[in-house]
Design a protein around this motif. Structure first.
Motif, PDB file in Angstrom:
ATOM      1  N   UNK A 186       0.832  -1.208   0.000  1.00  0.00           N
ATOM      2  CA  UNK A 186       0.000   0.000   0.000  1.00  0.00           C
ATOM      3  C   UNK A 186       0.866   1.258   0.000  1.00  0.00           C
ATOM      4  N   UNK A 187       1.965   1.228   0.750  1.00  0.00           N
ATOM      5  CA  UNK A 187       2.855   2.391   0.792  1.00  0.00           C
ATOM      6  C   UNK A 187       3.505   2.635  -0.571  1.00  0.00           C
ATOM      7  N   UNK A 188       3.921   1.571  -1.239  1.00  0.00           N
ATOM      8  CA  UNK A 188       4.483   1.731  -2.586  1.00  0.00           C
ATOM      9  C   UNK A 188       3.452   2.321  -3.540  1.00  0.00           C
ATOM     10  N   UNK A 189       2.243   1.800  -3.476  1.00  0.00           N
ATOM     11  CA  UNK A 189       1.174   2.280  -4.361  1.00  0.00           C
ATOM     12  C   UNK A 189       0.780   3.721  -4.029  1.00  0.00           C
ATOM     13  N   UNK A 190       0.844   4.088  -2.760  1.00  0.00           N
ATOM     14  CA  UNK A 190       0.457   5.442  -2.356  1.00  0.00           C
ATOM     15  C   UNK A 190       1.391   6.496  -2.945  1.00  0.00           C
ATOM     16  N   UNK A 191       2.642   6.108  -3.195  1.00  0.00           N
ATOM     17  CA  UNK A 191       3.613   7.039  -3.764  1.00  0.00           C
ATOM     18  C   UNK A 191       3.611   7.027  -5.289  1.00  0.00           C
ATOM     19  N   UNK A 192       2.729   6.233  -5.884  1.00  0.00           N
ATOM     20  CA  UNK A 192       2.656   6.124  -7.344  1.00  0.00           C
ATOM     21  C   UNK A 192       1.295   6.603  -7.830  1.00  0.00           C
ATOM     22  N   UNK A 229      -7.837   2.451  -5.362  1.00  0.00           N
ATOM     23  CA  UNK A 229      -6.702   3.270  -5.813  1.00  0.00           C
ATOM     24  C   UNK A 229      -6.048   2.653  -7.042  1.00  0.00           C
ATOM     25  N   UNK A 230      -5.774   1.352  -6.983  1.00  0.00           N
ATOM     26  CA  UNK A 230      -5.145   0.652  -8.110  1.00  0.00           C
ATOM     27  C   UNK A 230      -6.049   0.708  -9.341  1.00  0.00           C
ATOM     28  N   UNK A 231      -7.325   0.459  -9.159  1.00  0.00           N
ATOM     29  CA  UNK A 231      -8.255   0.461 -10.289  1.00  0.00           C
ATOM     30  C   UNK A 231      -8.361   1.833 -10.951  1.00  0.00           C
ATOM     31  N   UNK A 232      -8.220   2.899 -10.170  1.00  0.00           N
ATOM     32  CA  UNK A 232      -8.347   4.252 -10.710  1.00  0.00           C
ATOM     33  C   UNK A 232      -7.083   4.742 -11.416  1.00  0.00           C
ATOM     34  N   UNK A 233      -5.934   4.149 -11.099  1.00  0.00           N
ATOM     35  CA  UNK A 233      -4.671   4.610 -11.695  1.00  0.00           C
ATOM     36  C   UNK A 233      -4.643   4.390 -13.204  1.00  0.00           C
ATOM     37  N   UNK A 234      -4.055   5.333 -13.944  1.00  0.00           N
ATOM     38  CA  UNK A 234      -3.778   5.067 -15.353  1.00  0.00           C
ATOM     39  C   UNK A 234      -2.745   3.941 -15.444  1.00  0.00           C
ATOM     40  N   UNK A 235      -2.922   3.089 -16.446  1.00  0.00           N
ATOM     41  CA  UNK A 235      -2.029   1.947 -16.620  1.00  0.00           C
ATOM     42  C   UNK A 235      -1.506   1.929 -18.045  1.00  0.00           C
ATOM     43  N   UNK A 236      -0.263   1.484 -18.180  1.00  0.00           N
ATOM     44  CA  UNK A 236       0.356   1.288 -19.491  1.00  0.00           C
ATOM     45  C   UNK A 236       0.774  -0.165 -19.580  1.00  0.00           C
ATOM     46  N   UNK A 259       5.393   8.672  -8.746  1.00  0.00           N
ATOM     47  CA  UNK A 259       6.135   7.498  -9.202  1.00  0.00           C
ATOM     48  C   UNK A 259       5.311   6.639 -10.157  1.00  0.00           C
ATOM     49  N   UNK A 260       6.020   5.874 -10.957  1.00  0.00           N
ATOM     50  CA  UNK A 260       5.424   4.869 -11.839  1.00  0.00           C
ATOM     51  C   UNK A 260       5.774   3.515 -11.243  1.00  0.00           C
TER      52      UNK A 260
END
Length: 188
Positions: free
Chosen positions: A46-52, A79-86, A120-121
């Protein structure tokens, strides 16, 4: 410039995933890693994802993650679902789950993404895409999650890499009660 962070699960014998259907029941990280996932594991993730604010994946990881995550709903999943993804793929022509398929030269396109404003990415999964990213010096930080398990079969970390020796510096170390040890490395 945004930081590209690689986050990868690794067994003690260097296995990252399955290579043959006959070994997938034991070499898939979800099979050997699941019993070690606990609150410390979840908190670190969660901490890694929070900074991305962006996710980067290869096709295989994308397909598995989209299937597993797109139907979940909790604070982390939302949060993960809302992030743009490549997603880097030679075979996908379209994608769902808020995803853009990278067209053209992957290294060039990832370098352009890193130049865009933002946080972050996060790069999930390990495979062919990683070889390209490392070869072109695009990874700023590696988080190798070493699990206390010997798998015995499957694809090894950076198997068949084909790039020159890459020296890294140990930047941090995180030990979890489950036995997982996350080694954080940066390029030298």
């Amino acid at each position: 410039m945004r930081k590209l962070i690689e986050s990868t699960f690794v067994s003690l014998d260097g296995i990252i995933s399955d290579t043959h259907p006959s070994t997938s029941s034991r070499s898939d990280p979800h099979m050997w890693g699941n019993k070690y996932w606990d609150d410390q594991h979840n908190g670190y993730s969660a901490a890694l994802a929070a900074d991305a604010d962006t996710l980067l994946m290869g096709r295989v990881t994308y397909e598995g993650m989209a299937e597993a995550w797109s139907s979940q709903s909790n604070e982390f999943a939302d949060r993960v679902n809302a992030m743009p993804k490549y997603v880097a793929s030679r075979t996908l022509t379209s994608a769902t789950w808020n995803t853009t398929v990278i067209q053209g030269d992957v290294a060039e396109e990832v370098a352009k993404i890193k130049e865009q404003p933002g946080a972050n990415i996060m790069k999930w999964g390990t495979g062919e895409l990683d070889r390209t990213l490392v070869e072109h010096g695009l990874v700023d930080e590696f988080h190798f999650w070493y699990f206390p398990v010997i798998v015995g079969a499957g694809q090894h970390l950076f198997e068949g890499a084909g790039f020159d020796t890459t020296h890294l510096k140990l930047a941090d170390l995180h030990r979890f009660d489950s036995g997982i040890v996350v080694h954080v490395y940066t390029p030298r």
